[in-house]
Design a protein around this motif. Structure first.
Motif, PDB file in Angstrom:
ATOM      1  N   GLY A   1      72.759  32.460 -24.901  1.00  0.00           N
ATOM      2  CA  GLY A   1      73.071  33.649 -25.691  1.00  0.00           C
ATOM      3  C   GLY A   1      72.135  34.822 -25.495  1.00  0.00           C
ATOM      4  N   THR A   2      71.349  34.823 -24.433  1.00  0.00           N
ATOM      5  CA  THR A   2      70.374  35.893 -24.235  1.00  0.00           C
ATOM      6  C   THR A   2      70.785  36.930 -23.202  1.00  0.00           C
ATOM      7  N   ARG A   3      71.811  36.611 -22.393  1.00  0.00           N
ATOM      8  CA  ARG A   3      72.213  37.518 -21.317  1.00  0.00           C
ATOM      9  C   ARG A   3      73.727  37.558 -21.183  1.00  0.00           C
ATOM     10  N   ILE A   4      74.217  38.640 -20.596  1.00  0.00           N
ATOM     11  CA  ILE A   4      75.630  38.780 -20.277  1.00  0.00           C
ATOM     12  C   ILE A   4      75.748  39.128 -18.803  1.00  0.00           C
ATOM     13  N   ALA A   5      76.518  38.332 -18.068  1.00  0.00           N
ATOM     14  CA  ALA A   5      76.817  38.648 -16.670  1.00  0.00           C
ATOM     15  C   ALA A   5      78.150  39.397 -16.656  1.00  0.00           C
ATOM     16  N   PHE A   6      78.294  40.347 -15.758  1.00  0.00           N
ATOM     17  CA  PHE A   6      79.522  41.134 -15.693  1.00  0.00           C
ATOM     18  C   PHE A   6      79.700  41.721 -14.309  1.00  0.00           C
ATOM     19  N   LYS A   7      80.917  42.189 -14.034  1.00  0.00           N
ATOM     20  CA  LYS A   7      81.204  42.921 -12.801  1.00  0.00           C
ATOM     21  C   LYS A   7      81.346  44.395 -13.161  1.00  0.00           C
ATOM     22  N   SER A   8      80.889  45.252 -12.278  1.00  0.00           N
ATOM     23  CA  SER A   8      81.095  46.686 -12.459  1.00  0.00           C
ATOM     24  C   SER A   8      81.302  47.329 -11.095  1.00  0.00           C
ATOM     25  N   ALA A   9      81.926  48.484 -11.109  1.00  0.00           N
ATOM     26  CA  ALA A   9      82.215  49.189  -9.866  1.00  0.00           C
ATOM     27  C   ALA A   9      80.926  49.690  -9.221  1.00  0.00           C
ATOM     28  N   VAL A  10      80.843  49.561  -7.907  1.00  0.00           N
ATOM     29  CA  VAL A  10      79.685  50.054  -7.156  1.00  0.00           C
ATOM     30  C   VAL A  10      79.625  51.569  -7.294  1.00  0.00           C
ATOM     31  N   ASP A  11      78.485  52.062  -7.723  1.00  0.00           N
ATOM     32  CA  ASP A  11      78.284  53.511  -7.930  1.00  0.00           C
ATOM     33  C   ASP A  11      79.377  54.120  -8.805  1.00  0.00           C
ATOM     34  N   GLY A  12      79.948  53.317  -9.721  1.00  0.00           N
ATOM     35  CA  GLY A  12      80.991  53.809 -10.622  1.00  0.00           C
ATOM     36  C   GLY A  12      82.342  54.024  -9.967  1.00  0.00           C
ATOM     37  N   ASN A  13      82.475  53.624  -8.698  1.00  0.00           N
ATOM     38  CA  ASN A  13      83.705  53.855  -7.954  1.00  0.00           C
ATOM     39  C   ASN A  13      84.334  52.519  -7.543  1.00  0.00           C
ATOM     40  N   PRO A  14      85.430  52.097  -8.191  1.00  0.00           N
ATOM     41  CA  PRO A  14      86.062  50.823  -7.858  1.00  0.00           C
ATOM     42  C   PRO A  14      86.520  50.733  -6.397  1.00  0.00           C
ATOM     43  N   MET A  15      86.741  51.857  -5.752  1.00  0.00           N
ATOM     44  CA  MET A  15      87.152  51.838  -4.350  1.00  0.00           C
ATOM     45  C   MET A  15      86.034  51.305  -3.443  1.00  0.00           C
ATOM     46  N   LEU A  16      84.794  51.352  -3.912  1.00  0.00           N
ATOM     47  CA  LEU A  16      83.657  50.848  -3.146  1.00  0.00           C
ATOM     48  C   LEU A  16      83.422  49.358  -3.381  1.00  0.00           C
ATOM     49  N   GLY A  17      84.192  48.771  -4.279  1.00  0.00           N
ATOM     50  CA  GLY A  17      84.043  47.353  -4.599  1.00  0.00           C
ATOM     51  C   GLY A  17      83.370  47.159  -5.940  1.00  0.00           C
ATOM     52  N   ARG A  18      83.107  45.909  -6.255  1.00  0.00           N
ATOM     53  CA  ARG A  18      82.463  45.573  -7.517  1.00  0.00           C
ATOM     54  C   ARG A  18      81.250  44.699  -7.250  1.00  0.00           C
ATOM     55  N   ARG A  19      80.288  44.789  -8.141  1.00  0.00           N
ATOM     56  CA  ARG A  19      79.049  44.030  -7.995  1.00  0.00           C
ATOM     57  C   ARG A  19      78.755  43.313  -9.302  1.00  0.00           C
ATOM     58  N   ILE A  20      78.187  42.141  -9.208  1.00  0.00           N
ATOM     59  CA  ILE A  20      77.828  41.386 -10.400  1.00  0.00           C
ATOM     60  C   ILE A  20      76.414  41.762 -10.825  1.00  0.00           C
ATOM     61  N   ALA A  21      76.238  41.930 -12.124  1.00  0.00           N
ATOM     62  CA  ALA A  21      74.932  42.256 -12.688  1.00  0.00           C
ATOM     63  C   ALA A  21      74.742  41.440 -13.961  1.00  0.00           C
ATOM     64  N   VAL A  22      73.507  41.416 -14.441  1.00  0.00           N
ATOM     65  CA  VAL A  22      73.174  40.683 -15.659  1.00  0.00           C
ATOM     66  C   VAL A  22      72.463  41.628 -16.612  1.00  0.00           C
ATOM     67  N   LEU A  23      72.934  41.647 -17.859  1.00  0.00           N
ATOM     68  CA  LEU A  23      72.313  42.440 -18.915  1.00  0.00           C
ATOM     69  C   LEU A  23      71.485  41.506 -19.786  1.00  0.00           C
ATOM     70  N   ARG A  24      70.195  41.776 -19.918  1.00  0.00           N
ATOM     71  CA  ARG A  24      69.324  41.014 -20.819  1.00  0.00           C
ATOM     72  C   ARG A  24      69.435  41.667 -22.196  1.00  0.00           C
ATOM     73  N   LEU A  25      69.942  40.931 -23.167  1.00  0.00           N
ATOM     74  CA  LEU A  25      70.243  41.484 -24.481  1.00  0.00           C
ATOM     75  C   LEU A  25      68.999  41.905 -25.263  1.00  0.00           C
ATOM     76  N   ALA A  26      67.877  41.255 -25.058  1.00  0.00           N
ATOM     77  CA  ALA A  26      66.667  41.561 -25.820  1.00  0.00           C
ATOM     78  C   ALA A  26      66.181  42.987 -25.619  1.00  0.00           C
TER      79      ALA A  26
END
Length: 68
Positions: free
Chosen positions: A14-39
């Motif tokens: 319960g300490t982190r959230i993994a997610f996909k987001s568009a590379v440089d905010g542009n979905p045409m460039l693909g998506r990348r996985i990142a992790v948000l540390r909630l603390a």
């Protein structure tokens, strides 16, 4: 967190959230996985550079260790 995230997944502890987001905010460039540390709100992109849709294959990915 951030705009335009996809497939958020809470870590087992319960300490982190993994997610996909568009590379440089542009979905045409693909998506990348990142992790948000909630603390503290720190977002860490994973080192994998292939599109998030290509690398998960429906499997759970290990979250990176905190390097505090």
């Amino acid at each position: 967190m951030t705009d335009r995230v996809e497939c958020p997944s809470l870590s087992a502890d319960g300490t982190r959230i993994a997610f996909k987001s568009a590379v440089d905010g542009n979905p045409m460039l693909g998506r990348r996985i990142a992790v948000l540390r909630l603390a503290d709100g720190v977002v860490t992109p994973l080192a994998e550079t292939r599109s998030g849709a290509d690398i998960t294959g429906g499997r759970n990915l290990p979250l990176p260790n905190d390097q505090a």
